[in-house]
Design a protein around this motif. Structure first.
Motif, short mmCIF file in Angstrom:
data_model
loop_
_atom_site.label_atom_id
_atom_site.label_comp_id
_atom_site.label_asym_id
_atom_site.label_seq_id
_atom_site.Cartn_x
_atom_site.Cartn_y
_atom_site.Cartn_z
N UNK A 46 0.82 -1.22 0.00
CA UNK A 46 0.00 0.00 0.00
C UNK A 46 0.86 1.27 0.00
N UNK A 47 2.18 1.11 0.02
CA UNK A 47 3.06 2.28 0.08
C UNK A 47 3.03 3.08 -1.22
N UNK A 48 2.92 2.39 -2.34
CA UNK A 48 3.02 3.05 -3.65
C UNK A 48 1.69 3.00 -4.39
N UNK A 49 1.49 3.99 -5.27
CA UNK A 49 0.26 4.01 -6.06
C UNK A 49 0.27 2.96 -7.16
N UNK A 50 1.48 2.64 -7.64
CA UNK A 50 1.58 1.65 -8.72
C UNK A 50 2.73 0.69 -8.43
N UNK A 51 2.58 -0.53 -8.92
CA UNK A 51 3.63 -1.54 -8.80
C UNK A 51 3.87 -2.14 -10.17
#
Length: 199
Positions: A124-129
């Motif tokens: 959940x740290x980043x908007x995209x993976x």
């Protein structure tokens, strides 16, 4: 060469996607062989809610003395409407030099499925993976932090001394605030080595 526009993933919620089954149906519809299909340059982008933003890869299928090479891309949330559809092109070539070094497609999608079931891609740290793999199998000497998927078990490895791992392939999960410009620095990247022996 016209190729039927078959989607690999029919839904976007990656939590509920079964990659192994999606691959089986995709392979059967495109009449790709089970034994001789390999994956190369795989890229899958997920958003914060683990929904598929886009997926692209090359698929190489050996057929007697020729190779059928499929270039696949499908965007679900791209800004341009024209991009939000399945694109598949196919070429037939007489040689594909790296074919023997590429990972078996069945093995690849099974590993993706196991990692998904183990919530490896949730972050959940980043908007995209970006989930990315060259598809090349290698003998691996790895040191530092990484994950190892072997015999269907996922373990975190933290070692200063390089461990000899049998052959397999690697996958990286790279976080970013946007659906582009993924940078593989140590803070944003999770690295997993997938042993050839999954069973």
């Amino acid at each position: 060469n016209y190729v039927k526009k078959v989607p690999l993933y029919k839904q976007t919620d990656f939590h509920t996607v079964n990659s192994k089954e999606s691959w089986r149906l995709f392979r059967e519809e495109l009449r790709v062989s089970k034994e001789n299909a390999k994956i190369e340059d795989f890229q899958l982008i997920l958003d914060k809610n683990n929904r598929i933003y886009s997926v692209r890869f090359d698929l190489v299928d050996k057929d007697d003395d020729t190779f059928k090479v499929f270039h696949y891309s499908n965007c679900f949330s791209c800004e341009l409407k024209a991009e939000n559809q399945v694109h598949i092109s196919k070429n037939t070539v007489s040689e594909w030099i790296q074919f023997d070094k590429l990972v078996d497609a069945n093995h690849f999608f099974e590993a993706l499925d196991i990692l998904n079931q183990k919530d490896f891609f949730i972050n959940s740290t980043f908007d995209y993976k970006l989930i990315v793999s060259s598809g090349w199998t290698e003998e691996s000497l790895v040191k530092g932090y990484y994950y190892l998927l072997k015999d269907r078990n996922l373990q975190k490895v933290d070692n200063a001394v390089p461990q000899t791992v049998s052959s397999g392939f690697n996958l990286q999960v790279i976080g970013s605030e946007r659906a582009e410009n993924f940078s593989t620095d140590i803070d944003t990247t999770k690295f997993v080595f997938i042993d050839s022996n999954l069973e």
